[in-house]
Design a protein around this motif. Sequence first.
Motif, short mmCIF file in Angstrom:
data_model
loop_
_atom_site.label_atom_id
_atom_site.label_comp_id
_atom_site.label_asym_id
_atom_site.label_seq_id
_atom_site.Cartn_x
_atom_site.Cartn_y
_atom_site.Cartn_z
N VAL A 68 41.48 41.58 43.79
CA VAL A 68 41.54 40.37 42.96
C VAL A 68 40.64 39.32 43.60
O VAL A 68 40.83 38.96 44.76
N VAL A 69 39.66 38.85 42.85
CA VAL A 69 38.72 37.84 43.34
C VAL A 69 39.17 36.48 42.82
O VAL A 69 39.34 36.30 41.61
N GLY A 70 39.38 35.54 43.72
CA GLY A 70 39.83 34.21 43.34
C GLY A 70 38.88 33.13 43.80
O GLY A 70 37.84 33.39 44.41
N ILE A 205 30.89 32.46 43.58
CA ILE A 205 31.87 33.54 43.68
C ILE A 205 31.12 34.86 43.69
O ILE A 205 30.42 35.19 42.71
N VAL A 206 31.23 35.61 44.79
CA VAL A 206 30.50 36.87 44.92
C VAL A 206 31.48 38.03 45.01
O VAL A 206 32.67 37.86 45.33
N ALA A 207 30.98 39.23 44.74
CA ALA A 207 31.81 40.44 44.76
C ALA A 207 32.04 40.89 46.20
O ALA A 207 31.08 41.10 46.94
N THR A 230 45.71 30.34 44.96
CA THR A 230 44.34 30.74 44.68
C THR A 230 44.23 31.21 43.24
O THR A 230 44.87 32.20 42.87
N PRO A 231 43.42 30.55 42.43
CA PRO A 231 43.24 31.02 41.04
C PRO A 231 42.57 32.39 41.01
O PRO A 231 41.60 32.63 41.74
#
Length: 468
Positions: A68-70, A205-207, A230-231
């Motif tokens: 999950v990327v926040g 925002i990076v992977a 954290t969204p």
Amino acid sequence: MKTKRSNIALSIVALAAVGTISFYTLAPHSFSSANPSPQTFRTEQVTFGNVSNRVSATGSLTAVNDVVVGAQLSGQIINIHVDFNDPVEEGQLLAEIDPEYFAAKVAQAQALRDKSQADIAAQKLVIERAKLNYQRSVRELARSRTLYKNKSISEDALDVIETNSQMSKLDWEQNISQLAIFQATHAANEASLQQAQIDLDRTKIVAPISGFVINRTVEAGQTVASSYNTPELFTLAKDLSEMEIEAYIDESDIGLVKLEQDVRFSVDAYPERQFNGQVSQIRKAPQTNNGVISYIVIVSARNADNSLLPGMTANLDISIDSIRNAQRVSNAAVRAANRFASSGQQKGARGDIVSRFEHLNLTEEQKQALRQALPSTPSGQGSPSNTAMRQQRQQLQKVLSSVLTNEQRELQRRIRNGEVKVAPLLVLNNGEVEVIQAQFGVSDDSFSSVLSPDISDMKIVTQVRDNR
């Protein structure tokens, strides 16, 4: 999601027709003289096949390697560069938060750092000047002491010159201390600049891994707030070749579930297919839902063709125990025998202590030893006291330990642990119903495996009906 265990109790039966079924009508003497009415019964032949005890449950599929990327900052999303199912590489730009505020913070921190750096340079010049003043005062003091010896200056004048020299030394040392203060301030400004730069970098925002996007929860122009949590912006999956199922197992069944047990499951998208998995984790944290306690069991499954997708509902059967190519009877036969035995109709039932151990196949010598150890209570006497019953149990245990063979002790242990269950079966023998004691193993909703004796050539009674 509530689980349902496959029926283990031998007395609960799924009504299924098994083998060759026949109907017979017995004469009144076939069972007992107390029941003069003829009875009709149904029989079946023993079959051979697999018997499996399973725990049923439902769960949801998830990707094993998903991230999950926040957003670690609060701000407005100004650009989104990926969408659902897009492949991404590690470090690839996914989205951007408006960087203006954070760029201004970087500029402010940069200015403070530059100022402190200039303060350090200026202070070094002050130190050099103080050093020169001190060195000059030292030389002047040396000349003054010579003049004092020659009576050219007074003692008061020499004292003033010594004091000025000491003051010059203190000024030099004070400026050195001031330089340390400026250097500490510069280090703090450097740290503030680094922190401001980190925040500015986090607007991109990076992977964190290479994979593809399986979920996106934001749109361009949306404002995210990370004050308390954290969204979550994206969910990335490395691949779907390995999947996990989070299954909720009821507290009454969790004791049967062990690691590495085989699991079969299906999903609504492919109702004709059966998938295989294995129990990989049993989480001990209880889950409470409307007063029902359950535990999460993780099942690992292969997904080589990527047909399984995250979020699918899986209907699971966890294999608790199974036996292959077993001689088995329908549960209807077990229930019929239990009802017949409980009705007191079997012939030749013993009333002494030996009847409690018929399942151990005692020899006549062993039976006699048991009878001598625990003689039956004479008729007309009341029930024995608690002390007498405890003494009888101790004596019985002692006698059993001395008369049972190793095989009989092992059978008794397996019965005590629930691995084997001893129960009666009704068989047709020369036109009459006979009760035999059988050792049962694994049971499922339809069949019970019979470990002993060999009943492959016998006709098993599955139903008894009074013709009245």
